[in-house]
Design a protein around this motif. Structure first.
Motif, PDB file in Angstrom:
ATOM      1  N   ARG B 117      35.113  47.883  39.191  1.00  4.80           N
ATOM      2  CA  ARG B 117      35.418  46.901  38.150  1.00  4.80           C
ATOM      3  C   ARG B 117      36.931  46.824  38.030  1.00  4.80           C
ATOM      4  O   ARG B 117      37.567  47.734  37.513  1.00  4.80           O
ATOM      5  CB  ARG B 117      34.767  47.315  36.825  1.00  4.80           C
ATOM      6  CG  ARG B 117      33.254  47.138  36.850  1.00  4.80           C
ATOM      7  CD  ARG B 117      32.666  47.301  35.466  1.00  4.80           C
ATOM      8  NE  ARG B 117      32.061  48.599  35.286  1.00  4.80           N
ATOM      9  CZ  ARG B 117      31.594  49.046  34.114  1.00  4.80           C
ATOM     10  NH1 ARG B 117      31.687  48.306  33.049  1.00  4.80           N
ATOM     11  NH2 ARG B 117      31.040  50.230  34.029  1.00  4.80           N
ATOM     12  N   MET B 118      37.518  45.746  38.540  1.00  4.27           N
ATOM     13  CA  MET B 118      38.975  45.630  38.613  1.00  4.27           C
ATOM     14  C   MET B 118      39.521  44.667  37.559  1.00  4.27           C
ATOM     15  O   MET B 118      38.861  43.693  37.215  1.00  4.27           O
ATOM     16  CB  MET B 118      39.376  45.112  40.006  1.00  4.27           C
ATOM     17  CG  MET B 118      38.947  45.992  41.163  1.00  4.27           C
ATOM     18  SD  MET B 118      39.761  47.605  41.133  1.00  4.27           S
ATOM     19  CE  MET B 118      41.426  47.112  41.623  1.00  4.27           C
ATOM     20  N   ILE B 119      40.732  44.947  37.093  1.00  4.76           N
ATOM     21  CA  ILE B 119      41.433  44.024  36.195  1.00  4.76           C
ATOM     22  C   ILE B 119      42.656  43.506  36.944  1.00  4.76           C
ATOM     23  O   ILE B 119      43.547  44.283  37.305  1.00  4.76           O
ATOM     24  CB  ILE B 119      41.863  44.725  34.889  1.00  4.76           C
ATOM     25  CG1 ILE B 119      40.621  45.165  34.102  1.00  4.76           C
ATOM     26  CG2 ILE B 119      42.739  43.809  34.034  1.00  4.76           C
ATOM     27  CD1 ILE B 119      40.946  46.043  32.911  1.00  4.76           C
ATOM     28  N   GLY B 120      42.686  42.201  37.228  1.00  6.90           N
ATOM     29  CA  GLY B 120      43.800  41.611  37.978  1.00  6.90           C
ATOM     30  C   GLY B 120      45.078  41.615  37.158  1.00  6.90           C
ATOM     31  O   GLY B 120      45.035  41.427  35.940  1.00  6.90           O
ATOM     32  N   PRO B 121      46.243  41.823  37.814  1.00  4.41           N
ATOM     33  CA  PRO B 121      47.517  41.827  37.085  1.00  4.41           C
ATOM     34  C   PRO B 121      47.904  40.444  36.548  1.00  4.41           C
ATOM     35  O   PRO B 121      48.821  40.343  35.740  1.00  4.41           O
ATOM     36  CB  PRO B 121      48.525  42.311  38.128  1.00  4.41           C
ATOM     37  CG  PRO B 121      47.900  41.988  39.446  1.00  4.41           C
ATOM     38  CD  PRO B 121      46.418  42.087  39.244  1.00  4.41           C
ATOM     39  N   ASP B 122      47.184  39.382  36.984  1.00  6.64           N
ATOM     40  CA  ASP B 122      47.469  38.033  36.481  1.00  6.64           C
ATOM     41  C   ASP B 122      46.446  37.565  35.447  1.00  6.64           C
ATOM     42  O   ASP B 122      46.487  36.429  34.991  1.00  6.64           O
ATOM     43  CB  ASP B 122      47.559  37.030  37.642  1.00  6.64           C
ATOM     44  CG  ASP B 122      46.333  37.056  38.532  1.00  6.64           C
ATOM     45  OD1 ASP B 122      45.409  37.857  38.258  1.00  6.64           O
ATOM     46  OD2 ASP B 122      46.293  36.270  39.506  1.00  6.64           O
TER      47      ASP B 122
END
Lengths: 136, 378
Positions: B117-122
């Motif tokens: 589960r990733m959180i994008g830096p944008d």
């Protein structure tokens, strides 16, 4: 090995004015021309009434400490314990931040204490709004 | 949605809970699903609806060999399964499918075959929260609690009692991860994680899964101990904890909860048993207040006075909760399992003659909410 740095935000078209502002040492919010709501995070329309007629405004940079935790676990770019805080701006919106120039203790960090914005330069493009105890 | 039109006819957790390094996340899904299908006395070929979170319904359908006419991949965090129950009940009533399988599994501790589960830096979270040093849920979920305490006059000792009471319930449950009794002093002297919360106020990290089988109430009559769905509610607020409307309350909670109560046509005095998803120790306080059991200012005292403990007038989190039973990452399924056990009369810490159970879940950091009200009465 390079030291781990804090997560770097990557601007998007609708947030570019915010990061351009931070780079110039300004905290920029948006205000609806139709209903006068001041809001954050950045969007090209008002989340209150849906109007697309909105303006970018310079915030006073003043606010108060709404809530926080003091994180005791490691994170890239931080030395624990460090506070992760939410500031309530005088204009109304709240934003997550860190509190600098202040002991990271429950005694020093009192809810509702007055804060003012300061900026930490991460690189040539990104400066991050942080907050410090207000003077006076 | 109409009351009591749909029932849970199968419910089971994975055969083991805790540390399961010899099984992948998909294996855990299948173990829970096969246990629930067996519990219902059905075959895989009887299932025509599939709902799951994080993994996709097609992964589950393919892995288990199901041909579906309806799926739901709602993935809003740990309460996704409450929303699945609500959506499945509506779908069954509308005739879109007859028998729904809802599965959850997470290799939360062992990390075997786990979907990242990733959180994008944008993303908004990536731009406006991650740079300030948030990492795990423990660094984010407790952010509102100091404001909640100040507004409502809640003490550190009162919130510590949440963990103490839930350990009392866990001690009665052979499958609970943590069973040794603890005191308020133990909680307040345990290792600091994110002030004001210490390790005993944070959920466990474990492996496991659970599954439910739902069908129409009319068909449910042929099954053993059907548990009927009396009322449901759901809502979402914001993926960013910093952007909640207020820290004094959760908008998602106070939207979903009352919706379920209205649909069920009941009042708080009708409730025999309550589950409130406790990823962290403040959540039962928010839940009791936002679901209207009492004003927020009385929630701390209510728990500290022992009203939610074994023998108390409002039993809450009777499996031991995410703090002491288990927490694989999306605990909502285990709260639902305990409500179903209580309504079937087979819970390890059974509430005598319980007829109505409220099961309230949270997703993300107050980002989403789902409330299901169950009954064993037709």
């Amino acid at each position: 090995m390079a030291e781990a740095k804090r997560a770097r935000p990557v601007p998007t078209p609708e947030t570019q004015h915010y990061w351009d502002g931070a780079k110039a040492g300004e905290l920029r919010l948006q205000k609806c021309d139709a209903c006068a709501k001041t809001y954050f995070p950045p969007r090209p329309f008002c989340p209150g009434c849906g109007s697309r007629k909105v303006s970018v405004v310079k915030a006073s940079g003043k606010g108060k400490l709404y809530s926080y935790v003091i994180h005791h676990r490691p994170a890239p770019g931080f030395t624990p314990p460090y506070a992760i805080a939410v500031v309530e701006l005088d204009e109304g919106p709240r934003l997550m931040t860190n509190i600098v120039e202040c002991e990271q203790t429950p005694e020093a960090l009192q809810l509702d204490m007055k804060l003012e914005v300061t900026f930490e330069k991460l690189d040539d493009d990104i400066s991050l709004p942080l907050f410090k105890p207000a003077k006076g | 949605m109409r009351r009591n039109q749909v029932a849970v006819v199968g419910a089971a957790e994975t055969t083991r809970l805790g540390v399961i390094p010899d099984m992948s996340q998909m294996q855990l899904h299948a173990d829970a699903a096969l246990n629930a299908i067996e519990d219902a006395g059905l075959k895989i070929s009887d299932i025509d609806g599939v709902a799951t979170a994080v993994e996709t319904p097609q992964q589950i359908a393919h892995y288990l060999g199901i041909t579906s006419t309806w799926v739901d991949g709602t993935s809003v965090g740990g309460c996704s399964f409450m929303l699945h129950v609500r959506h499945a009940a509506a779908a069954i009533e509308a005739g879109l499918c007859k028998t729904v399988l809802i599965t959850h599994a997470e290799s939360g501790k062992s990390n075997i075959g786990r979907t990242p589960r990733m959180i994008g830096p944008d993303s908004f979270n990536g731009q406006f929260e991650l740079p300030y040093g948030v990492t795990t849920p423990a660094s984010m979920f407790p952010i509102p609690v100091l404001r909640y305490m100040k507004t409502h006059g809640i003490t550190h000792e009162q919130i510590a009692m949440v963990a103490v009471v839930q350990r009392e319930w866990a001690a009665k449950n052979p499958r609970a991860t943590m069973k040794t009794p603890i005191t308020v002093e133990d909680v307040l002297n345990s290792r600091m994680i994110a002030y004001p919360f210490r390790i005993l106020q944070c959920c466990l990290v474990t492996d496991g899964g659970g599954a439910l089988i739902l069908t129409s109430a009319e068909r449910a009559k042929d099954f053993k101990k059907p548990v009927y769905i009396l009322g449901t509610g759901e809502s979402v607020e914001t993926p960013m904890v910093s952007q909640m409307e207020t820290f004094d309350s959760s908008r998602a909670f106070r939207t979903a909860g009352p919706l379920a109560f209205r649909e069920a046509g009941i009042t708080h005095k009708d409730i025999d048993h309550v589950m409130i998803y406790d990823a962290f120790a403040h959540l039962p306080l928010y839940g009791l207040g936002d679901l209207g059991f009492m004003p927020h200012s009385e929630t701390g005292k209510f728990i500290a006075d022992g009203h939610t403990r074994p023998g108390g007038k409002l039993p809450v989190n009777t499996n031991g909760g995410g703090l002491s039973y288990m927490h694989s990452g999306m605990y909502g399924m285990y709260a639902l399992q305990e409500s179903v056990r209580q309504m079937r009369g087979i819970a390890p810490a059974q509430v005598k003659d319980a007829k109505i159970s409220v099961c309230h879940g949270v997703g993300g950091m107050f980002a989403a909410s789902g409330t299901i009200i169950f009954t064993n009465q037709t």
